[in-house]
Design an enzyme around this catalytic site. Structure first.
Site, PDB file in Angstrom:
ATOM      1  N   PHE A   1       7.041  -5.355  -8.717  1.00 49.00           N
ATOM      2  CA  PHE A   1       6.249  -4.144  -8.497  1.00 49.00           C
ATOM      3  C   PHE A   1       5.827  -3.583  -9.863  1.00 49.00           C
ATOM      4  O   PHE A   1       6.666  -3.431 -10.753  1.00 49.00           O
ATOM      5  CB  PHE A   1       7.116  -3.139  -7.732  1.00 49.00           C
ATOM      6  CG  PHE A   1       6.351  -2.020  -7.106  1.00 49.00           C
ATOM      7  CD1 PHE A   1       5.720  -2.194  -5.880  1.00 49.00           C
ATOM      8  CD2 PHE A   1       6.274  -0.776  -7.715  1.00 49.00           C
ATOM      9  CE1 PHE A   1       5.023  -1.158  -5.282  1.00 49.00           C
ATOM     10  CE2 PHE A   1       5.577   0.272  -7.115  1.00 49.00           C
ATOM     11  CZ  PHE A   1       4.952   0.075  -5.903  1.00 49.00           C
TER      12      PHE A   1
ATOM     13  N   ASP B   1      15.956  -4.069  -7.753  1.00 50.24           N
ATOM     14  CA  ASP B   1      15.179  -3.027  -7.096  1.00 50.24           C
ATOM     15  C   ASP B   1      15.190  -3.334  -5.592  1.00 50.24           C
ATOM     16  O   ASP B   1      14.684  -4.375  -5.162  1.00 50.24           O
ATOM     17  CB  ASP B   1      13.745  -3.003  -7.643  1.00 50.24           C
ATOM     18  CG  ASP B   1      12.966  -1.796  -7.120  1.00 50.24           C
ATOM     19  OD1 ASP B   1      13.259  -1.357  -5.978  1.00 50.24           O
ATOM     20  OD2 ASP B   1      12.074  -1.302  -7.826  1.00 50.24           O
TER      21      ASP B   1
ATOM     22  N   TYR C   1      11.892   6.129   1.217  1.00 58.13           N
ATOM     23  CA  TYR C   1      10.786   6.540   2.106  1.00 58.13           C
ATOM     24  C   TYR C   1      10.141   5.364   2.819  1.00 58.13           C
ATOM     25  O   TYR C   1       9.202   5.535   3.578  1.00 58.13           O
ATOM     26  CB  TYR C   1       9.716   7.335   1.337  1.00 58.13           C
ATOM     27  CG  TYR C   1       9.227   6.726   0.046  1.00 58.13           C
ATOM     28  CD1 TYR C   1       8.293   5.705   0.049  1.00 58.13           C
ATOM     29  CD2 TYR C   1       9.693   7.187  -1.182  1.00 58.13           C
ATOM     30  CE1 TYR C   1       7.849   5.152  -1.138  1.00 58.13           C
ATOM     31  CE2 TYR C   1       9.256   6.638  -2.376  1.00 58.13           C
ATOM     32  CZ  TYR C   1       8.337   5.615  -2.354  1.00 58.13           C
ATOM     33  OH  TYR C   1       7.895   5.069  -3.528  1.00 58.13           O
ATOM     34  N   LYS C   2      10.620   4.131   2.554  1.00 51.89           N
ATOM     35  CA  LYS C   2      10.054   2.961   3.232  1.00 51.89           C
ATOM     36  C   LYS C   2      10.865   2.690   4.502  1.00 51.89           C
ATOM     37  O   LYS C   2      10.806   3.482   5.428  1.00 51.89           O
ATOM     38  CB  LYS C   2      10.013   1.783   2.246  1.00 51.89           C
ATOM     39  CG  LYS C   2       9.021   2.051   1.112  1.00 51.89           C
ATOM     40  CD  LYS C   2       9.030   1.034   0.001  1.00 51.89           C
ATOM     41  CE  LYS C   2       8.005   1.439  -1.062  1.00 51.89           C
ATOM     42  NZ  LYS C   2       8.175   0.727  -2.325  1.00 51.89           N
TER      43      LYS C   2
ATOM     44  N   ARG D   1      -0.929  -6.888   4.476  1.00 50.13           N
ATOM     45  CA  ARG D   1       0.527  -6.831   4.576  1.00 50.13           C
ATOM     46  C   ARG D   1       0.904  -6.231   5.921  1.00 50.13           C
ATOM     47  O   ARG D   1       0.498  -5.126   6.258  1.00 50.13           O
ATOM     48  CB  ARG D   1       1.051  -5.903   3.480  1.00 50.13           C
ATOM     49  CG  ARG D   1       1.979  -6.557   2.524  1.00 50.13           C
ATOM     50  CD  ARG D   1       2.496  -5.661   1.448  1.00 50.13           C
ATOM     51  NE  ARG D   1       2.384  -4.225   1.601  1.00 50.13           N
ATOM     52  CZ  ARG D   1       3.096  -3.361   0.888  1.00 50.13           C
ATOM     53  NH1 ARG D   1       3.979  -3.781   0.015  1.00 50.13           N
ATOM     54  NH2 ARG D   1       2.928  -2.071   1.037  1.00 50.13           N
TER      55      ARG D   1
HETATM   56  C1  LIG Z   1       7.912   1.342  -3.526  1.00 51.05           C
HETATM   57  C2  LIG Z   1       8.513   0.742  -4.728  1.00 51.05           C
HETATM   58  C3  LIG Z   1       8.757   1.514  -5.867  1.00 51.05           C
HETATM   59  C4  LIG Z   1       8.351   2.970  -5.874  1.00 51.05           C
HETATM   60  O1  LIG Z   1       8.750   3.647  -7.009  1.00 51.05           O
HETATM   61  P1  LIG Z   1       8.587   5.240  -7.037  1.00 51.05           P
HETATM   62  O2  LIG Z   1       9.156   5.633  -8.329  1.00 51.05           O
HETATM   63  O3  LIG Z   1       9.312   5.774  -5.843  1.00 51.05           O
HETATM   64  O4  LIG Z   1       7.141   5.560  -6.894  1.00 51.05           O
HETATM   65  C5  LIG Z   1       9.354   0.917  -6.943  1.00 51.05           C
HETATM   66  N1  LIG Z   1       9.688  -0.392  -6.926  1.00 51.05           N
HETATM   67  C6  LIG Z   1       9.458  -1.173  -5.833  1.00 51.05           C
HETATM   68  C7  LIG Z   1       9.877  -2.592  -5.834  1.00 51.05           C
HETATM   69  C8  LIG Z   1       8.850  -0.626  -4.703  1.00 51.05           C
HETATM   70  O5  LIG Z   1       8.614  -1.385  -3.642  1.00 51.05           O
END
Ligand SMILES: *Cc1c(COP(=O)(O)O)cnc(C)c1O
Length: 423
Positions: free
Chosen positions: A125, A204, A229-230, A383
């Site tokens: 990400f 992560d 939040y996911k 997705r």
């Molecule tokens: C959604 C996601 C994030 C989001 O990071 P925020 O700091 O909450 O915006 C980070 N890493 C991964 C792998 C994600 O899927």
């Protein structure tokens, strides 16, 4: 498609989790396949937050800190610990995933100050890579970042990581489940590789927590971060979590010192003294309303059971992949997720040259078709986020049928190529 319609009916009938969708706010005329970006609203969250606002904030005011709020972060962290296979004194809940990664990566690089290599992969990400780049640019000028390359753009082989690893590697950070392709690492194996080279590793878990079984303790993981939040349904921008294995906690220093990381914040001592436990990774006053909103979603996940969720999620992704193979590959689609169950998280990506305009057509049908919300990830990935708590097999059947119709009739030509800001 007739046979798949019948199969979907049967599979829904046998689904032991089918009742869980009633815990969530639900629009009858919407198929929601984006729970891996923003999970649905648990009905109890709406009532709980209204009550906290009206009664705890409204009536009890500052007294609520002692009555309800000071321990909130830790009591909810204990539930996250159960979801990710950790001890409750190993999880801190608060701040964003990006910020938590910054804190832990900084601390790890300090703890391994004799080593200068950082490893990640090129399907990670972007925010994770930005955090690493900022650390090298702003704080660790002698360090370098090496990215393991995914040969097919979908998976990363263990040897792609192993080839980069050596005794000079301070830190590895990887997404357990990749946000685009859904590729899932062998956590135990990669933890071993890191340990063999005396390197620290941060996972992560943003696309994994609540979607697949995560076994941080069992696989002897060092550190992790992840968002709520996911798949955890904690609400837009809900506080993220971090994990540090118990025996590592005393070796790591939070780079940002604040009163909520102090051993005794309410002594108002002028000299900083870090908390001895996981709270040392806190920064400032916790956002009580957003924190509280995480708990109902966690309760639902724990009631359903992560193994039951994984089983249904795999049944669903297999069903979806089979339909895609038969019905969509002949129309110019390509798989962009691993086909092997053990290497796939809970979402499935497919590619099509017109992926963006097909996604738009799904979301905004021109006739009375049911809107379907997946999401789009450049350059051309659609997705499809499977959230087994509230998605049915029939949702997946309708999705494939609809995509097929959009492509066959070229309905997507109603849209231009210009992108919306959030896709
Ligand atoms: C959604 C996601 C994030 C989001 O990071 P925020 O700091 O909450 O915006 C980070 N890493 C991964 C792998 C994600 O899927």
């Amino acid at each position: 498609m007739e046979k798949y319609y019948k199969r979907a009916l049967e599979l829904d009938k046998m689904d032991v989790l089918s009742g869980f969708k009633y815990y969530f706010e639900d629009e009858d005329d919407l198929i929601y396949l984006d729970g891996n970006s923003l999970g649905r609203l648990p009905l109890r969250t709406a009532d709980l937050i209204a009550d906290i606002v009206k009664n705890q904030w409204g009536k009890r005011l500052v007294r609520s800190w002692n009555e309800n709020w000071l321990d909130l972060s830790q009591s909810i962290a204990a539930k996250i610990a159960r979801v990710v296979g950790a001890r409750e004194d190993e999880i801190f809940l608060g701040d964003s995933t990006s910020l938590n990664l910054f804190k832990l990566a900084f601390a790890a690089l300090k703890a391994k100050s004799g080593k200068t290599k950082i490893i990640s992969d090129d399907i990670n990400f972007p925010t994770d890579l930005y955090v690493l780049q900022s650390l090298v640019d702003q704080h660790f000028p002698g360090h370098s970042i090496s990215l393991a390359t995914s040969e097919d753009g979908i998976t990363v082989e263990d040897h792609n990581i192993q080839d980069l690893l050596d005794q000079d590697t301070a830190l590895i950070t990887l997404s357990y489940v990749a946000f685009k392709s859904s590729f899932m690492y062998d956590m135990k194996r990669i933890n071993e590789l890191a340990r063999d080279n005396d390197s620290l590793l941060i996972w992560d878990l943003s696309h994994a927590a609540g979607a697949v079984p995560v076994k941080l303790n069992e696989t002897e993981a060092d550190m992790a971060v992840g968002c709520t939040y996911k798949y955890l349904n904690g609400g837009p921008g809900a506080p993220a979590f971090l994990y540090v294995r118990k025996d590592l906690q005393e070796k790591l220093v939070n780079p940002i010192w604040s009163w909520f990381a102090h051993e005794k914040p309410f002594d108002f001592d002028l000299k900083f003294q870090a908390d001895k436990g996981i709270q040392k990774f806190g920064i400032g006053t916790p956002p009580v309303l957003s924190l509280a909103a995480i708990e109902p979603g966690l309760d639902i996940i724990l009631e359903a059971g992560i193994d039951n969720l994984r089983k249904k999620s795999l049944d669903q992704s297999r069903f979806l992949l089979e339909m895609i193979k038969e019905e969509l590959l002949p129309l110019g689609f390509r798989f962009s997720s691993p086909l092997d169950d053990e290497k796939r998280g809970s979402h499935v990506s497919v590619q099509h040259l017109e992926g963006y305009r097909i996604t738009r057509s799904m979301i905004e049908p021109f006739d009375d078709a049911v809107p379907i919300i997946p999401d789009f990830r450049p350059p051309n990935n659609i997705r499809i986020g499977i959230a087994p708590l509230y998605n049915s097999f029939m949702d997946l059947y309708y999705t494939v049928e609809r995509i097929k119709g959009i492509v066959e009739t070229k309905e997507f030509e109603r849209f231009g190529q210009e992108k919306l800001t959030v896709t």
